[in-house]
Scaffold this active site. Sequence first.
Site, PDB file in Angstrom:
ATOM      1  CD1 TRP A 167     -13.259  -8.235  15.758  1.00 61.34           C
ATOM      2  CD2 TRP A 167     -14.442  -9.628  17.026  1.00 61.34           C
ATOM      3  NE1 TRP A 167     -14.499  -8.364  15.192  1.00 61.34           N
ATOM      4  CE2 TRP A 167     -15.258  -9.209  15.949  1.00 61.34           C
ATOM      5  CE3 TRP A 167     -14.978 -10.506  17.973  1.00 61.34           C
ATOM      6  CZ2 TRP A 167     -16.559  -9.652  15.788  1.00 61.34           C
ATOM      7  CZ3 TRP A 167     -16.289 -10.953  17.812  1.00 61.34           C
ATOM      8  CH2 TRP A 167     -17.064 -10.528  16.723  1.00 61.34           C
ATOM      9  N   GLY A 242     -11.135 -12.550   8.370  1.00 63.64           N
ATOM     10  CA  GLY A 242     -12.064 -11.462   8.650  1.00 63.64           C
ATOM     11  C   GLY A 242     -13.205 -11.459   7.662  1.00 63.64           C
ATOM     12  CD  GLU A 264     -11.600 -19.588   8.518  1.00 61.49           C
ATOM     13  OE1 GLU A 264     -12.362 -19.316   9.472  1.00 61.49           O
ATOM     14  OE2 GLU A 264     -10.745 -20.485   8.558  1.00 61.49           O
ATOM     15  CB  CYS A 298     -15.562 -17.886  10.274  1.00 65.34           C
ATOM     16  SG  CYS A 298     -14.784 -16.282  10.496  1.00 65.34           S
TER      17      CYS A 298
END
Length: 527
Positions: A167, A242, A264, A298
């Site tokens: 998201w 995620g 990832e 991330c």
Amino acid sequence: MTATMTPAQATPGFALDPERVRTWAELVVCSREPEHFEVRTPMSGEVIATLPLSTPEDAERAVTAARSSQKRWAATTFEARRDILLRFHDLLLDGQSELLDLVQLESGKARSQAHEEVADTAIVARHYALTAEKTLRPRRRAGAYPVLTQSIESYLPKGVVGIVSPWNYPLSLAITDAIPALMAGNAVVLRPDMQGSLTALAVVHLLHEAGLPDGALEVVLGRGSTVGNAVLEHADYVCFTGSTATGRRIAQAAGERLVGCSMELGGKNSLYVAADADLDRAVPGAVRACFASAGQLCISTERVIVHEKVYDAFVPRFAAAAAALRMGSALTYGYDLGSLASAEQLEAVTRHVDDAVAKGATVLSGGRPRPDLGPFAYEATVLSGVTAEMACRNEETFGPVVSVYRVASDDEAVALANDTEYGLNASVWTRDVRRGRALAARIRTGTVNINEGYAAAWGSVAAPMGGMKASGIGRRHGDEGILRFTESQNVTAQRLLPIAPVFGMDDEKFAKTLTSALRALKASRRA
């Protein structure tokens, strides 16, 4: 299949065209009378649309349909695929205003950071459109017998690539893995996160406008635990972005099926301000690295490591710059920090900050939710005195929270940067780039930026990007980013002589002759 729109109070003057949403919703593989879910904007909590839900059976049907279309798509020329992606590139840039609105509405991020997603997607589309044919061209390889053995390596598509996207980057991460997969001749089934569904559907619609044929890219909507799992259970290759915990389960399932995967996953990324850093560049650079997309990235920084020689000069300036960030939720440029994406993210951020403070950490700036600016807004927060007993020391926060650490040497900085189960991204700030590269080589992360936080390595899509340790498997971007979606095939033709005794030789004579040949090849330095 229907989709409706309710205006969001936090976005006065904005209206999402119900007909546009209906058009996007028609891309979803679902039953004739599906259940629907509400898409809410974190800017205000209001419902902005409803979209149809797919079922696990719909996901299986989508994979089947994609598989039946894949051979036709793979038979198209690289030139035809290239032209589609280059048209998509232009449509993306021309239609970016609507896409920026959607990214902001679904993620809550500031508009300038939403534009990062548009730029990233355009860069990836251009790169693979122009390089895929060269990367995937058949290559001659050295044969067993010089001249007589002719070996050619080719790259064949995997088949159907299943992509489950998150998201936090609803535009970029929904489509930038699909682009190289499609260029390699695969069909794709995409399950975007429900929080980013509108944006994903809009960008898939743009690909169809650019000429992507029906069936090459199918979309299903639903929870990862049901619909996402169904995609991954049936696809020929698995691509996931995620959490590390979910990634471990997906890798185990892919291993059971003996299909490839790339992932990832999480990060606890460090930024090191060396003793010779230019603080006029390092302070704003660190702010960008820590607080872009409200820290919901991330590869964003959650640890700032500062050499003791510049700590007292850097940290107050950094905390003041964080406190000065312009917070707000509006579909316009002018804000630096938007909202967190959900109540769950707000709870996680609040828990980490409260835990750290209760155990003795000091808040240098921020540290509070801002319900006056949005239901999930949280201030840019800088903590000092963070210790191993505090959750935010080692757990990924995934929000606008960063801890600062004083170190006495480069060695101590490298040790601290590596003191985590993660290995995704890092940043080194120094006036001496050669020194920075030497430090980077000692940090166990897939990317290291020198005098930038994350955008330099992320935007350099000709080079690979991904994680070490618990931060993932495989790489996106670069040659690896498209080769992962292929199976290499070795087709070797033997001419004139077999690889066996000839001219009446017995086995022993053949073995001696072959041994002499091997010695001669080694002496000639032939591989």
